[in-house]
Enzyme design. Structure first.
Site, PDB file in Angstrom:
ATOM      1  N   HIS A 289     -10.173  -6.667  -2.341  1.00 16.29           N
ATOM      2  CA  HIS A 289      -8.810  -6.728  -1.829  1.00 16.29           C
ATOM      3  C   HIS A 289      -8.797  -6.956  -0.328  1.00 16.29           C
ATOM      4  O   HIS A 289      -9.761  -6.656   0.368  1.00 16.29           O
ATOM      5  CB  HIS A 289      -8.013  -5.470  -2.184  1.00 16.29           C
ATOM      6  CG  HIS A 289      -8.588  -4.193  -1.673  1.00 16.29           C
ATOM      7  ND1 HIS A 289      -9.698  -3.599  -2.217  1.00 16.29           N
ATOM      8  CD2 HIS A 289      -8.191  -3.381  -0.662  1.00 16.29           C
ATOM      9  CE1 HIS A 289      -9.967  -2.477  -1.575  1.00 16.29           C
ATOM     10  NE2 HIS A 289      -9.063  -2.326  -0.616  1.00 16.29           N
TER      11      HIS A 289
ATOM     12  N   ASP B 272       0.874  -1.169   0.000  1.00 17.10           N
ATOM     13  CA  ASP B 272       0.000   0.000   0.000  1.00 17.10           C
ATOM     14  C   ASP B 272       0.916   1.225   0.000  1.00 17.10           C
ATOM     15  O   ASP B 272       1.857   1.291   0.792  1.00 17.10           O
ATOM     16  CB  ASP B 272      -0.875  -0.016   1.259  1.00 17.10           C
ATOM     17  CG  ASP B 272      -1.994   1.003   1.237  1.00 17.10           C
ATOM     18  OD1 ASP B 272      -1.726   2.164   0.856  1.00 17.10           O
ATOM     19  OD2 ASP B 272      -3.115   0.651   1.614  1.00 17.10           O
TER      20      ASP B 272
ATOM     21  N   HIS C 167      -6.349  -6.331   3.135  1.00 16.17           N
ATOM     22  CA  HIS C 167      -5.228  -5.622   3.743  1.00 16.17           C
ATOM     23  C   HIS C 167      -4.524  -6.573   4.708  1.00 16.17           C
ATOM     24  O   HIS C 167      -5.179  -7.152   5.576  1.00 16.17           O
ATOM     25  CB  HIS C 167      -5.708  -4.414   4.561  1.00 16.17           C
ATOM     26  CG  HIS C 167      -6.390  -3.359   3.767  1.00 16.17           C
ATOM     27  ND1 HIS C 167      -5.724  -2.232   3.320  1.00 16.17           N
ATOM     28  CD2 HIS C 167      -7.674  -3.242   3.346  1.00 16.17           C
ATOM     29  CE1 HIS C 167      -6.580  -1.462   2.653  1.00 16.17           C
ATOM     30  NE2 HIS C 167      -7.773  -2.051   2.659  1.00 16.17           N
TER      31      HIS C 167
END
Length: 129
Positions: free
Chosen positions: A93, A29, A95
């Site tokens: 997605h 990220d 994390h």
């Protein structure tokens, strides 16, 4: 219009890649909550994680499970946190976030690392795969 993640998959936007298969991609990220914060995506663009078919969903989780230990070895932390928010980018997605406290999961507190810091972090994680 393709999501930013689909553009990363297509190579139109650079990313600090951690791991990749034909179906999945893990990359850092760029505005992490902690260093090592990694995004894991299916390459197929599907907006909502619970709209993934069972095989793609299961494969995504299995791929994340392979990436998480490498992050944990490379980044000093107590464990790897897992979050699925799904509002910020219309592409399913996960994390994976190195955690030392609950505050590390605060998505309102983002770091702004340099590209060099991200490249170094990605390399540390890749070495653990």
């Amino acid at each position: 219009m393709p999501s930013i993640f689909s553009r990363i998959v297509a190579g139109e936007i650079p990313a600090h890649k951690i791991a990749e298969t034909d179906d999945y991609l893990a990359f850092l990220d760029v505005m992490p909550t902690t260093m090592g914060h990694t995004l894991v995506i299916p390459k197929k663009e599907v907006d909502y994680i619970f709209d993934l078919d069972d095989d793609l969903y299961g494969g995504l989780m299995a791929f994340a499970k392979k990436v998480a230990p490498a992050i944990e070895k490379a980044i000093p932390c107590l464990r790897i946190g897992v979050a699925v928010v799904g509002l910020e980018v219309p592409h399913a997605h996960i994390h994976l976030i190195p955690l030392n406290s609950m505050a590390d999961m605060n998505f309102n507190n983002k770091l702004k690392p340099s590209q060099d810091e991200l490249a170094e972090t990605a390399d540390k994680i890749r070495q653990q795969l």
